[in-house]
Design a protein around this motif. Structure first.
Motif, PDB file in Angstrom:
ATOM      1  N   ALA A 188     -37.348  63.648 127.307  1.00  0.00           N
ATOM      2  CA  ALA A 188     -36.815  62.498 128.042  1.00  0.00           C
ATOM      3  C   ALA A 188     -37.063  61.196 127.283  1.00  0.00           C
ATOM      4  N   ALA A 189     -38.268  61.043 126.729  1.00  0.00           N
ATOM      5  CA  ALA A 189     -38.572  59.843 125.949  1.00  0.00           C
ATOM      6  C   ALA A 189     -37.678  59.759 124.722  1.00  0.00           C
ATOM      7  N   TYR A 190     -37.462  60.899 124.089  1.00  0.00           N
ATOM      8  CA  TYR A 190     -36.570  60.966 122.924  1.00  0.00           C
ATOM      9  C   TYR A 190     -35.157  60.531 123.301  1.00  0.00           C
ATOM     10  N   GLY A 191     -34.687  60.972 124.469  1.00  0.00           N
ATOM     11  CA  GLY A 191     -33.355  60.582 124.918  1.00  0.00           C
ATOM     12  C   GLY A 191     -33.236  59.097 125.178  1.00  0.00           C
ATOM     13  N   ARG A 192     -34.318  58.461 125.628  1.00  0.00           N
ATOM     14  CA  ARG A 192     -34.296  57.028 125.917  1.00  0.00           C
ATOM     15  C   ARG A 192     -34.474  56.167 124.677  1.00  0.00           C
ATOM     16  N   TRP A 234     -33.591  52.509 119.024  1.00  0.00           N
ATOM     17  CA  TRP A 234     -34.103  52.896 117.716  1.00  0.00           C
ATOM     18  C   TRP A 234     -33.057  53.591 116.859  1.00  0.00           C
ATOM     19  N   LEU A 235     -32.253  54.439 117.484  1.00  0.00           N
ATOM     20  CA  LEU A 235     -31.386  55.336 116.729  1.00  0.00           C
ATOM     21  C   LEU A 235     -29.916  54.945 116.766  1.00  0.00           C
ATOM     22  N   GLY A 236     -29.568  53.949 117.567  1.00  0.00           N
ATOM     23  CA  GLY A 236     -28.163  53.612 117.701  1.00  0.00           C
ATOM     24  C   GLY A 236     -27.461  54.592 118.629  1.00  0.00           C
ATOM     25  N   GLN A 237     -26.156  54.405 118.816  1.00  0.00           N
ATOM     26  CA  GLN A 237     -25.386  55.261 119.721  1.00  0.00           C
ATOM     27  C   GLN A 237     -25.118  56.599 119.052  1.00  0.00           C
ATOM     28  N   GLN A 238     -26.042  57.545 119.219  1.00  0.00           N
ATOM     29  CA  GLN A 238     -25.930  58.870 118.624  1.00  0.00           C
ATOM     30  C   GLN A 238     -25.515  59.943 119.648  1.00  0.00           C
ATOM     31  N   THR A 291     -38.410  37.117 111.078  1.00  0.00           N
ATOM     32  CA  THR A 291     -37.517  38.251 111.337  1.00  0.00           C
ATOM     33  C   THR A 291     -38.282  39.568 111.488  1.00  0.00           C
ATOM     34  N   LYS A 292     -39.370  39.721 110.752  1.00  0.00           N
ATOM     35  CA  LYS A 292     -40.153  40.950 110.859  1.00  0.00           C
ATOM     36  C   LYS A 292     -40.744  41.105 112.255  1.00  0.00           C
ATOM     37  N   GLU A 293     -41.234  40.014 112.802  1.00  0.00           N
ATOM     38  CA  GLU A 293     -41.803  40.071 114.149  1.00  0.00           C
ATOM     39  C   GLU A 293     -40.735  40.411 115.181  1.00  0.00           C
ATOM     40  N   ILE A 294     -39.537  39.847 115.010  1.00  0.00           N
ATOM     41  CA  ILE A 294     -38.425  40.158 115.917  1.00  0.00           C
ATOM     42  C   ILE A 294     -38.105  41.649 115.855  1.00  0.00           C
ATOM     43  N   PHE A 295     -38.107  42.191 114.639  1.00  0.00           N
ATOM     44  CA  PHE A 295     -37.821  43.617 114.458  1.00  0.00           C
ATOM     45  C   PHE A 295     -38.833  44.479 115.203  1.00  0.00           C
ATOM     46  N   TRP A 296     -40.115  44.185 115.048  1.00  0.00           N
ATOM     47  CA  TRP A 296     -41.145  44.990 115.693  1.00  0.00           C
ATOM     48  C   TRP A 296     -41.166  44.802 117.206  1.00  0.00           C
ATOM     49  N   ILE A 297     -40.817  43.621 117.676  1.00  0.00           N
ATOM     50  CA  ILE A 297     -40.736  43.399 119.122  1.00  0.00           C
ATOM     51  C   ILE A 297     -39.614  44.232 119.718  1.00  0.00           C
ATOM     52  N   GLY A 298     -38.498  44.318 118.994  1.00  0.00           N
ATOM     53  CA  GLY A 298     -37.395  45.162 119.464  1.00  0.00           C
ATOM     54  C   GLY A 298     -37.793  46.621 119.562  1.00  0.00           C
ATOM     55  N   LEU A 299     -38.506  47.108 118.566  1.00  0.00           N
ATOM     56  CA  LEU A 299     -38.984  48.492 118.609  1.00  0.00           C
ATOM     57  C   LEU A 299     -39.979  48.698 119.743  1.00  0.00           C
ATOM     58  N   ALA A 300     -40.842  47.717 119.962  1.00  0.00           N
ATOM     59  CA  ALA A 300     -41.841  47.842 121.023  1.00  0.00           C
ATOM     60  C   ALA A 300     -41.183  47.884 122.402  1.00  0.00           C
ATOM     61  N   GLY A 301     -40.142  47.066 122.587  1.00  0.00           N
ATOM     62  CA  GLY A 301     -39.443  47.069 123.869  1.00  0.00           C
ATOM     63  C   GLY A 301     -38.807  48.415 124.163  1.00  0.00           C
TER      64      GLY A 301
END
Length: 246
Positions: free
Chosen positions: A12-16, A21-25, A131-141
Motif C-alpha cells: 500500500a505504501a508503495y502504491g502511494r 516519487w515515481l511519477g504517473q506509472q 533547490t536541494k531543500e525543496i527537493f527533499w521536502i517534496g520527497l518527505a511529503g
C-alpha cells in the motif's frame, strides 16, 4: 499474521509513492497491487482475480484531483483479508468499497499536514533559493503520505476480517444491500466510462465479438483475449493504407 499484514502495508505504501516519487506509472491500480499481494501471500491466482475485479470497478477512476474512493487502501485491505481468510471475490469487493470510502479521510488528514508543515517549509526554501531543500521536502511529503496509508492498511489487515466485518456490519442492512448490488453494476459503469473516451463505431464489430464469444460460445477470458490479439494482428496488416492529403 503480523508479518503478512506488514507485507500488505508495504504494498500500500508503495502504491502511494506514485506521482510523488515515481511519477504517473499506473502502479496505484488494483490489478497491479493485488497481483503483488497475491504473490507475497502465496496465492497469485486469487490476487490477480481480485485485482481484475476491482480494476473493473475503478477503471474510470484516475488519481488526479478529488476521487470518490481511495483505490489503493480499498484494494490492498480487501485483497489481503480475502486471501488470508479465504474470502470470495464478492466478499472482497464488498469490503473494498466501504474501506475505500473511509480511507478518503486519510487523504484529508494528509492534506492538512502538507498545508501546515511541508508547504511553509517549501516556501521558506524557495525564498532562499535552496533547490536541494525543496527537493527533499517534496520527497518527505510523499513519504509521509505513504507512511500514513501503510499504517492504516497494517492496522486493518492485522485486525483481521472479524474487526473489518464488525465495522461493515455496523452499516445498516439497506445500505449494505445497496453496496452489494452496486458492486455488481460498477464494473459495467467503469467500462462504460472508458468507452466514452475510446469507443469508435468502426470498431463496434470487435466489441460485439468480445461479448458474443464468452456469452454464446462459452470461451474463457484467455481464449477470448487470444482471439482479440489475432483480430488486432489481422486488422493491422489488412487495413487500407491511409494516404495523407497534400
Amino acid at each position: 499474521m503480523i508479518l503478512k499484514a506488514f507485507l500488505v502495508s508495504l504494498v500500500a505504501a508503495y502504491g502511494r509513492l506514485e506521482q510523488g516519487w515515481l511519477g504517473q506509472q499506473m502502479i496505484a491500480r488494483p490489478i497491479w497491487l493485488c497481483t503483488i499481494i497475491g504473490l507475497l501471500l502465496g496465492d497469485l491466482k486469487q490476487g490477480v482475480i481480485i485485482g481484475g475485479s476491482l480494476e473493473l470497478i475503478w477503471a474510470g477512476v484516475v488519481q488526479v484531483g478529488a476521487v470518490p474512493t481511495e483505490v489503493v487502501t480499498g484494494s490492498c485491505v480487501a485483497c489481503g483479508l480475502a486471501i488470508l481468510n479465504n474470502l470470495s471475490v464478492a466478499e472482497a469487493t464488498a469490503i473494498a468499497i466501504p474501506v475505500g470510502l473511509l480511507a478518503t479521510l486519510i487523504g484529508t488528514l494528509n492534506n492538512t499536514i502538507t498545508i501546515s508543515v511541508w508547504s511553509p517549509m517549501a516556501n521558506t526554501a524557495a525564498e532562499k533559493g535552496n533547490t536541494k531543500e525543496i527537493f527533499w521536502i517534496g520527497l518527505a511529503g510523499c513519504a509521509t503520505q505513504a507512511l500514513m496509508y501503510g499504517i492504516a492498511v497494517f492496522i486493518a489487515v492485522s485486525a483481521g476480517s472479524t474487526a473489518v466485518n464488525a465495522v461493515v456490519n455496523a452499516i445498516p442492512q439497506t445500505i449494505r444491500t445497496g453496496l452489494a448490488n452496486a458492486s455488481k453494476i460498477l464494473p459495467a459503469v467503469g467500462i462504460g466510462v472508458l468507452l466514452q473516451f475510446s469507443f469508435d463505431m468502426k470498431f463496434v464489430g470487435f466489441f460485439l465479438l468480445g461479448f458474443l464469444l464468452p456469452t454464446y460460445f462459452g470461451l474463457g477470458s484467455v481464449a477470448t483475449a487470444l482471439i482479440g490479439v489475432t483480430c488486432a494482428v489481422i486488422y493491422y496488416f489488412l487495413k487500407p493504407n491511409e494516404v495523407e492529403d497534400d
